[in-house]
Design a protein around this motif. Structure first.
Motif, PDB file in Angstrom:
ATOM      1  N   UNK A  33      44.613  -4.620  -7.151  1.00 40.27           N
ATOM      2  CA  UNK A  33      45.244  -3.352  -6.763  1.00 40.27           C
ATOM      3  C   UNK A  33      46.107  -3.508  -5.505  1.00 40.27           C
ATOM      4  N   UNK A  57      45.068  -4.308  -2.310  1.00 39.00           N
ATOM      5  CA  UNK A  57      44.506  -3.783  -1.055  1.00 39.00           C
ATOM      6  C   UNK A  57      44.507  -4.840   0.046  1.00 39.00           C
ATOM      7  N   UNK A  82      55.138  -2.369 -10.247  1.00 42.39           N
ATOM      8  CA  UNK A  82      53.839  -1.806  -9.879  1.00 42.39           C
ATOM      9  C   UNK A  82      52.710  -2.811 -10.113  1.00 42.39           C
ATOM     10  N   UNK A 112      57.503   2.386  -1.935  1.00 42.85           N
ATOM     11  CA  UNK A 112      57.858   3.155  -3.130  1.00 42.85           C
ATOM     12  C   UNK A 112      57.253   4.557  -3.159  1.00 42.85           C
ATOM     13  N   UNK A 113      55.943   4.691  -3.041  1.00 45.84           N
ATOM     14  CA  UNK A 113      55.343   6.006  -3.257  1.00 45.84           C
ATOM     15  C   UNK A 113      54.398   6.452  -2.142  1.00 45.84           C
ATOM     16  N   UNK A 160      38.169   6.885  -6.806  1.00 44.22           N
ATOM     17  CA  UNK A 160      38.542   5.549  -7.250  1.00 44.22           C
ATOM     18  C   UNK A 160      38.961   5.566  -8.730  1.00 44.22           C
ATOM     19  N   UNK A 213      46.189   0.824 -11.298  1.00 43.53           N
ATOM     20  CA  UNK A 213      45.732   1.283  -9.987  1.00 43.53           C
ATOM     21  C   UNK A 213      46.508   0.539  -8.922  1.00 43.53           C
ATOM     22  N   UNK A 214      46.674   1.192  -7.790  1.00 46.00           N
ATOM     23  CA  UNK A 214      47.397   0.544  -6.702  1.00 46.00           C
ATOM     24  C   UNK A 214      46.813   1.051  -5.385  1.00 46.00           C
ATOM     25  N   UNK A 215      46.757   0.167  -4.400  1.00 43.58           N
ATOM     26  CA  UNK A 215      46.016   0.499  -3.190  1.00 43.58           C
ATOM     27  C   UNK A 215      46.874   0.402  -1.948  1.00 43.58           C
ATOM     28  N   UNK A 216      46.533   1.214  -0.967  1.00 45.03           N
ATOM     29  CA  UNK A 216      47.080   1.021   0.369  1.00 45.03           C
ATOM     30  C   UNK A 216      46.368  -0.175   1.001  1.00 45.03           C
ATOM     31  N   UNK A 217      46.836  -0.572   2.159  1.00 51.44           N
ATOM     32  CA  UNK A 217      46.261  -1.721   2.839  1.00 51.44           C
ATOM     33  C   UNK A 217      44.799  -1.492   3.211  1.00 51.44           C
ATOM     34  N   UNK A 226      42.120  -0.819   1.739  1.00 52.67           N
ATOM     35  CA  UNK A 226      41.346   0.311   1.243  1.00 52.67           C
ATOM     36  C   UNK A 226      40.360  -0.091   0.165  1.00 52.67           C
ATOM     37  N   UNK A 227      39.085   0.193   0.378  1.00 57.52           N
ATOM     38  CA  UNK A 227      38.083  -0.113  -0.640  1.00 57.52           C
ATOM     39  C   UNK A 227      37.985   0.964  -1.729  1.00 57.52           C
ATOM     40  N   UNK A 285      41.080   2.558  -3.243  1.00 55.11           N
ATOM     41  CA  UNK A 285      42.244   2.352  -4.117  1.00 55.11           C
ATOM     42  C   UNK A 285      42.503   3.571  -4.991  1.00 55.11           C
ATOM     43  N   UNK A 331      58.100   5.885 -14.407  1.00 54.38           N
ATOM     44  CA  UNK A 331      56.894   5.256 -13.866  1.00 54.38           C
ATOM     45  C   UNK A 331      56.784   5.600 -12.389  1.00 54.38           C
ATOM     46  N   UNK A 332      55.634   6.094 -11.995  1.00 56.47           N
ATOM     47  CA  UNK A 332      55.420   6.457 -10.596  1.00 56.47           C
ATOM     48  C   UNK A 332      54.003   6.084 -10.174  1.00 56.47           C
ATOM     49  N   UNK A 333      53.765   6.163  -8.868  1.00 59.80           N
ATOM     50  CA  UNK A 333      52.388   6.169  -8.393  1.00 59.80           C
ATOM     51  C   UNK A 333      52.072   7.641  -8.141  1.00 59.80           C
TER      52      UNK A 333
END
Lengths: 159, 610
Positions: free
Chosen positions: A12, A14, A45, B183-184, B241, B287-291, B293-294, B296, B312-314
């Motif tokens: 993901x 992170x 993505x 991006x988002x 999550x 799924x996509x996560x910030x830095x 982050x447990x 996500x 396509x977006x987040x």
């Protein structure tokens, strides 16, 4: 002997793996000094964890003219002899996976040492995107994914 | 040797008028006094901004600040704030952005970046560790946010560079334009993107290779491990999550306080089409996560077929689903995703965008505007295609979009129906209808940046148990006050507020102690929260804001909730306001008293700046 297996489709992005890798090796969080890096392909993505694959025939070792790289017989990890390493980055170019980096301060290369057999990236990845499994069965995850795909296709076809 | 750990040690100051770039030592005393990010931003804005500064003039500043725990092992430490005077509200404002920008700024060696002045042509700021330059951005002007990020990374030949940029909406000074990153992820509310546009600053690009020293590595490591394990077992964190923030749709709508059709109701009967389950079933593909982050919570959505195929977006995030969805009566997921995409790529706050759209829809249904005004768009509630078309008009300031880009307060005043704008101080409501959750109403009202839900997010406490507590007034002023202080601390630490699932104030302060080495306790932290809250109030007071601005629109006070589980309810605001001001030690006009300021040690500062 265990090896690292990555599953980019689970990652993901992170970068907790980068955090713990640099933390354990350097005592500080510093992604540029991590032996594992997650690259994000923004336009698609996707997140791809990049780390040493413990190749059987290591191009990095072959490329090193200084004899600075060797294999740890216990773990199979490539070990960097910081005394011998001259920071020429030939191994960086030789690695087919982009898994070798350079320490900008020490001017020696950074290659995954498997944390002596307890890789911290694996221990802290909540997504299961990096696994540490016996070499003999390191193909099973990929096979299972393939089988699932085929099975789904067959199921769809039988209707 | 610095006493305070966890800091990079420098603040970058960029004057776009003269082109001067200077580095200042991080004011450690200010960080010690206000923790970081939001707190330090409030202090600096009050101190550095002259009274009555034009928000879109060269004298306004964009003060980007990180917190002390970022760039360390702290879980969920990824928020960066920007503090400025808002062109939407005229108030003090701060916006928070997640993603990966914040740690990169610290790794580059800076605790903050202060942008001032105005360039005579478009530029972008390139921070490459200690090498900082302004680069021409004429070729980027007009580009969408994603294209801008891509172009900058290609130009600088490094895919790992982090970029924060504006899109055409910011360039065109839409009052609720955002600054977009990764991006988002965005500095969403309040129009920071317009301020950036007014400065001719297209983007900030950052690459960092340093690291941050912490005071007690062993303690930090143990706390990080503990946080992961608590989060793994926490039901709320697990829901987030799996489903992202839309996990909140069912709860909020189920209790009847999910703003629907411009807050004419709090219950959307078609919520099941745009709730988390529907998104997971129909559009989520990853799924996509910030830095760091447990959890996500970022979900990638993809539209497979129909007129918006290939989008396509987040997201959509909960608030976007609420304001572009329920509040516009739109239950069409594909249209919702498309609307979010337009906002994100043109750099517009999805929340205010949804709010102005719902205002336009109500005006259309009431005949206040007609299809001649809308350029032929059939702006009935629920028309997803019209919503998408309207977004295109707003981001380009075409036709009625030009009026709506001014924000709902200005637009509604122009249309002669100020009462139809669901806003406080010009900031449009978040998705919670205060008639079904009284504390949120008080929170919207007293918020220094208008109707913002994260100044005092009391909805969790108010809906616990059987949910009936949300209708009570007793204790709400105290709850709002306490939540407000707590959030001021969280935002100053720069932790994502989702970390509150696992980390109470106690644990957060433990993290702060381990990183900074300061012996702060929980009471001390709450006192800092109170000081920050008062600083924010003082800034607004200097700009002429007081009790008269702490009001909700008449709909909330006079029109009973017509349907749903909150049916029949109103907000009785005045008694709550009185009680809140009393608890805060402010007068009944909402002004901090001399005694209060003296007790908080702010009297001197206030004399100096007022």
């Amino acid at each position: 002997m265990n090896v690292l297996v990555t599953y980019p489709e689970r990652c993901v992005g992170c970068r907790i793996c980068e955090q713990w890798c640099s933390w354990k090796h350097e005592g500080r969080v510093n992604p540029t000094k991590a032996r594992v890096r997650v690259s994000r392909v923004h336009s698609k993505y996707l997140n791809v964890p990049v780390t040493c694959m413990q190749c059987a025939k290591s191009p990095c070792i072959a490329a090193c003219r200084e004899g600075a790289l060797s294999k740890d017989p216990a773990t199979g990890a490539v070990i960097v002899d910081e005394e011998k390493c001259i920071g020429c980055r030939r191994c960086v170019r030789a690695c087919p996976y982009g898994a070798v980096a350079i320490d900008k301060d020490k001017r020696v290369v950074l290659i995954c040492d498997l944390c002596g057999g307890e890789p911290q990236c694996v221990a802290h990845c909540r997504e299961g995107a990096i696994e540490y499994v016996p070499l003999a069965v390191a193909d099973r995850g990929q096979r299972a994914a393939y089988v699932e795909t085929v099975a789904a296709a067959m199921e769809g076809g039988s209707k | 040797m610095a006493a305070l750990k966890g800091l990079a040690g420098q603040i970058l100051r960029v004057d776009l008028t003269s082109g001067s770039i200077t580095k200042e030592p991080t004011p450690e005393d200010v960080f010690a006094g206000y923790i970081g990010a939001r707190g330090v931003g409030a202090y600096l804005l009050l101190k550095e901004l002259k009274p009555h500064t034009d928000p879109l003039g060269p004298d306004n500043k964009l003060i980007f600040l990180t917190g002390p725990v970022e760039g360390t092992l702290a879980p969920g430490a990824n928020k960066i704030t920007v503090t400025f005077r808002s062109p939407l509200t005229g108030t003090y404002f701060f916006s928070l952005c997640g993603g990966h920008l914040a740690p990169e700024v610290k790794f580059a060696g800076y605790d903050g970046i202060i942008i001032e002045g105005r360039g005579d042509h478009p530029v972008y700021l390139w921070i490459d560790d200690d090498r900082v330059t302004l680069k021409d951005a004429s070729h980027l002007w007009g580009k969408l946010t994603h294209a801008t990020e891509d172009a900058i990374r290609a130009e600088l030949k490094d895919e790992a560079i982090r970029v924060a940029c504006i899109g055409p909406a910011g360039e065109k000074l839409s009052r609720f334009a955002c600054i977009q990153s990764d991006y988002h992820r965005e500095f969403g509310r309040g129009g920071a993107g317009a301020v950036m546009g007014s400065k001719n600053l297209k983007a900030i690009a950052v690459r960092g290779s340093g690291s941050i020293e912490v005071a007690d590595p062993a303690a930090l490591e143990a706390l990080a491990e503990k946080t992961y394990s608590i989060l793994a077992g926490n039901l709320k964190a697990r829901a987030r999550r799996h489903y992202g923030t839309p996990e909140m749709v069912d709860g909020t709508n189920g209790l009847g306080y999910w703003g629907t059709r411009n807050f004419s109701s709090g219950y959307f009967e078609e919520a099941n089409k745009i709730n988390a389950a529907s998104m997971k079933e129909n559009i989520f593909v990853g799924h996509i996560s910030c830095y760091a982050c447990p959890i996500a919570c970022g979900k990638v959505s993809y539209i497979k077929e129909g007129p918006y195929a290939g989008t396509m977006i987040e997201g959509p995030e909960f608030e976007s689903a609420g304001l572009l969805g329920a509040n516009c009566g739109v239950a069409d997921l594909a249209a919702l995703v498309k609307a979010v995409e337009i906002c994100d790529t043109y750099g517009l706050d999805t929340m205010s965008a949804g709010a102005v759209a719902s205002l336009a829809m109500e005006c259309y249904e009431k005949g206040i505007i007609t299809s001649r005004d809308t350029g032929g768009l059939d702006l009935r509630f629920g028309n997803g295609a019209a919503l998408v078309a309207l977004m295109e008009k707003i981001v380009r300031r075409e036709g009625i979009g030009d009026l709506l880009a001014e924000g709902s307060k200005r637009a509604a005043e122009k249309l002669g129906v100020p009462e139809l704008a669901m806003q406080v101080k010009g900031q449009e409501f978040a998705t919670y209808d205060p008639r079904g959750c009284k504390g949120m109403g008080l929170g919207y009202a007293i918020s220094p940046k208008g109707a913002h839900h994260m100044i005092a997010p009391t909805m969790g406490a108010e809906t616990a148990g059987d949910g009936s507590k949300r209708f009570e007034y007793k204790g709400k002023a105290a709850l709002v006050r306490e939540t407000q202080f707590l959030l001021a601390v969280v935002d100053s630490l720069s932790l994502c507020s989702s970390m509150r699932f696992a980390l109470g104030l106690k644990e957060q302060i433990e993290l702060y102690r381990a990183v900074s080495g300061l012996a702060l306790d929980e009471a001390g932290a709450m006192l800092i929260g109170e000081k920050i809250t008062n600083l924010e109030r003082l800034f607004n007071q200097r700009e002429g804001f007081d009790r008269k601005d702490d009001y909700l629109p008449p709909r909330m006070l006079k029109e009973k909730m017509p349907t749903g589980p909150s049916q029949g309810h109103l907000v009785e605001l005045d008694p709550m306001l009185d009680e809140y001001y009393d608890l805060m030690g402010w007068d009944r006009q909402g002004r901090p008293t001399a005694e209060k300021l003296a007790a908080l040690g702010l009297a001197h500062l206030w004399r100096e700046v007022s």
